[in-house]
Design a protein around this motif. Sequence first.
Motif, PDB file in Angstrom:
ATOM      1  N   ASN A  63       0.874  -1.165   0.000  1.00 28.78           N
ATOM      2  CA  ASN A  63       0.000   0.000   0.000  1.00 28.78           C
ATOM      3  C   ASN A  63       0.913   1.217   0.000  1.00 28.78           C
ATOM      4  N   ASP A  64       1.148   1.777  -1.188  1.00 26.89           N
ATOM      5  CA  ASP A  64       2.046   2.911  -1.369  1.00 26.89           C
ATOM      6  C   ASP A  64       1.221   4.093  -1.872  1.00 26.89           C
ATOM      7  N   LYS A  65       1.109   5.103  -1.036  1.00 26.57           N
ATOM      8  CA  LYS A  65       0.261   6.255  -1.353  1.00 26.57           C
ATOM      9  C   LYS A  65       0.696   6.994  -2.614  1.00 26.57           C
ATOM     10  N   PHE A  66       1.975   6.844  -2.992  1.00 30.37           N
ATOM     11  CA  PHE A  66       2.494   7.600  -4.124  1.00 30.37           C
ATOM     12  C   PHE A  66       2.561   6.777  -5.410  1.00 30.37           C
ATOM     13  N   GLN A  67       1.942   5.589  -5.422  1.00 28.18           N
ATOM     14  CA  GLN A  67       1.874   4.790  -6.633  1.00 28.18           C
ATOM     15  C   GLN A  67       0.428   4.666  -7.089  1.00 28.18           C
ATOM     16  N   VAL A  68       0.262   4.425  -8.374  1.00 30.71           N
ATOM     17  CA  VAL A  68      -1.069   4.204  -8.923  1.00 30.71           C
ATOM     18  C   VAL A  68      -1.080   2.821  -9.550  1.00 30.71           C
ATOM     19  N   PRO A  69      -1.912   1.913  -9.133  1.00 34.32           N
ATOM     20  CA  PRO A  69      -2.807   2.028  -7.976  1.00 34.32           C
ATOM     21  C   PRO A  69      -2.009   1.960  -6.667  1.00 34.32           C
ATOM     22  N   SER A  70      -2.574   2.525  -5.627  1.00 32.94           N
ATOM     23  CA  SER A  70      -1.850   2.585  -4.355  1.00 32.94           C
ATOM     24  C   SER A  70      -1.757   1.218  -3.692  1.00 32.94           C
ATOM     25  N   GLU A  71      -2.758   0.366  -3.885  1.00 32.20           N
ATOM     26  CA  GLU A  71      -2.731  -0.981  -3.308  1.00 32.20           C
ATOM     27  C   GLU A  71      -2.404  -1.998  -4.391  1.00 32.20           C
ATOM     28  N   LYS A  72      -1.527  -2.943  -4.027  1.00 36.28           N
ATOM     29  CA  LYS A  72      -1.113  -3.960  -4.984  1.00 36.28           C
ATOM     30  C   LYS A  72      -1.064  -5.312  -4.277  1.00 36.28           C
ATOM     31  N   ASN A  73      -1.668  -6.324  -4.875  1.00 44.04           N
ATOM     32  CA  ASN A  73      -1.589  -7.719  -4.423  1.00 44.04           C
ATOM     33  C   ASN A  73      -0.981  -8.530  -5.553  1.00 44.04           C
ATOM     34  N   ILE A  74       0.057  -9.290  -5.236  1.00 47.02           N
ATOM     35  CA  ILE A  74       0.689 -10.173  -6.217  1.00 47.02           C
ATOM     36  C   ILE A  74       0.746 -11.558  -5.588  1.00 47.02           C
ATOM     37  N   TYR A  75       0.377 -12.592  -6.352  1.00 48.38           N
ATOM     38  CA  TYR A  75       0.278 -13.946  -5.809  1.00 48.38           C
ATOM     39  C   TYR A  75       1.183 -14.913  -6.560  1.00 48.38           C
ATOM     40  N   GLY A  76       1.517 -15.999  -5.867  1.00 50.09           N
ATOM     41  CA  GLY A  76       2.265 -17.087  -6.477  1.00 50.09           C
ATOM     42  C   GLY A  76       1.914 -18.385  -5.784  1.00 50.09           C
ATOM     43  N   LYS A  77       2.076 -19.486  -6.493  1.00 48.28           N
ATOM     44  CA  LYS A  77       1.831 -20.798  -5.900  1.00 48.28           C
ATOM     45  C   LYS A  77       2.681 -21.818  -6.617  1.00 48.28           C
ATOM     46  N   GLY A  78       2.774 -23.001  -6.010  1.00 47.86           N
ATOM     47  CA  GLY A  78       3.561 -24.056  -6.620  1.00 47.86           C
ATOM     48  C   GLY A  78       3.832 -25.158  -5.620  1.00 47.86           C
ATOM     49  N   THR A  79       4.993 -25.797  -5.757  1.00 53.75           N
ATOM     50  CA  THR A  79       5.379 -26.884  -4.869  1.00 53.75           C
ATOM     51  C   THR A  79       6.717 -26.559  -4.213  1.00 53.75           C
ATOM     52  N   TRP A  80       6.994 -27.267  -3.118  1.00 57.46           N
ATOM     53  CA  TRP A  80       8.259 -27.074  -2.415  1.00 57.46           C
ATOM     54  C   TRP A  80       8.800 -28.412  -1.937  1.00 57.46           C
ATOM     55  N   THR A  81      10.123 -28.449  -1.798  1.00 55.85           N
ATOM     56  CA  THR A  81      10.810 -29.594  -1.217  1.00 55.85           C
ATOM     57  C   THR A  81      11.864 -29.062  -0.258  1.00 55.85           C
ATOM     58  N   MET A  82      12.313 -29.932   0.649  1.00 57.68           N
ATOM     59  CA  MET A  82      13.310 -29.506   1.635  1.00 57.68           C
ATOM     60  C   MET A  82      14.436 -30.519   1.715  1.00 57.68           C
ATOM     61  N   ASP A  92       5.020 -24.563 -11.759  1.00 56.92           N
ATOM     62  CA  ASP A  92       4.755 -25.151 -13.071  1.00 56.92           C
ATOM     63  C   ASP A  92       4.047 -24.101 -13.919  1.00 56.92           C
ATOM     64  N   LYS A  93       4.672 -23.717 -15.026  1.00 59.58           N
ATOM     65  CA  LYS A  93       4.118 -22.636 -15.852  1.00 59.58           C
ATOM     66  C   LYS A  93       2.712 -22.935 -16.368  1.00 59.58           C
ATOM     67  N   GLN A  94       2.389 -24.207 -16.629  1.00 56.07           N
ATOM     68  CA  GLN A  94       1.053 -24.560 -17.117  1.00 56.07           C
ATOM     69  C   GLN A  94       0.034 -24.650 -15.988  1.00 56.07           C
ATOM     70  N   LYS A  95       0.448 -25.136 -14.833  1.00 55.46           N
ATOM     71  CA  LYS A  95      -0.492 -25.421 -13.754  1.00 55.46           C
ATOM     72  C   LYS A  95      -0.575 -24.300 -12.703  1.00 55.46           C
ATOM     73  N   ASP A  96       0.536 -23.642 -12.415  1.00 55.27           N
ATOM     74  CA  ASP A  96       0.579 -22.701 -11.294  1.00 55.27           C
ATOM     75  C   ASP A  96       0.524 -21.230 -11.697  1.00 55.27           C
ATOM     76  N   ILE A  97       0.916 -20.909 -12.907  1.00 52.94           N
ATOM     77  CA  ILE A  97       0.943 -19.514 -13.358  1.00 52.94           C
ATOM     78  C   ILE A  97      -0.340 -19.240 -14.143  1.00 52.94           C
ATOM     79  N   ASP A  98      -1.077 -18.213 -13.711  1.00 54.59           N
ATOM     80  CA  ASP A  98      -2.304 -17.813 -14.395  1.00 54.59           C
ATOM     81  C   ASP A  98      -2.510 -16.320 -14.189  1.00 54.59           C
ATOM     82  N   GLU A  99      -3.716 -15.827 -14.482  1.00 58.52           N
ATOM     83  CA  GLU A  99      -3.987 -14.389 -14.354  1.00 58.52           C
ATOM     84  C   GLU A  99      -3.798 -13.893 -12.930  1.00 58.52           C
ATOM     85  N   LYS A 100      -4.173 -14.705 -11.940  1.00 55.72           N
ATOM     86  CA  LYS A 100      -4.049 -14.292 -10.546  1.00 55.72           C
ATOM     87  C   LYS A 100      -2.650 -14.581  -9.999  1.00 55.72           C
ATOM     88  N   ASN A 101      -2.151 -15.784 -10.214  1.00 52.22           N
ATOM     89  CA  ASN A 101      -0.852 -16.206  -9.684  1.00 52.22           C
ATOM     90  C   ASN A 101       0.217 -15.973 -10.738  1.00 52.22           C
TER      91      ASN A 101
END
Length: 147
Positions: A63-82, A92-101
């Motif tokens: 939420n940056d008052k000096f940017q347009v738009p002032s509020e920004k949400n960016i999402y990501g998803k996928g898998t992880w290993t340890m 996965d570019k086909q399964k996890d990346i879309d308009e929202k993520n």
Amino acid sequence: MKTNPMKTIFTILILISNLTLFSQVDKVIGDYQSSVRTKKGDLIEWKLTLNENGTFFFQYYSNDKFQVPSEKNIYGKGTWTMENNVISFFSDKQKDIDEKNTLDFTNSKARFITKPTKNKTDQIIITRLQFLKSDIFWMAKTEILKI
């Protein structure tokens, strides 16, 4: 029927090492969050959920008052290993990346930091993830605290 003592000892050692590995992964699973409020009053938040099934969900909010738009949400998803306290993320570019993520976490790695069970001192070590590298330039060196 005779059993080979070396075979029995080897089997026990394998089982113990697997239990240690699973208990460490169990500690990693959960929600992480960090936020920063600037002197101007702007807010930046990182939220990450590591699921038991090896998937993750990430949200970046600003939420940056000096940017347009002032509020920004960016999402990501996928898998992880340890492995050895280092978490590797994959999207996965086909399964996890879309308009929202839109964030691609492939090539991102984070170190899981927690107080070792052998450390019996009063030292406070906050459980967190410290991103070591990422193709998402603003994620590198970011720390997200476990909540």
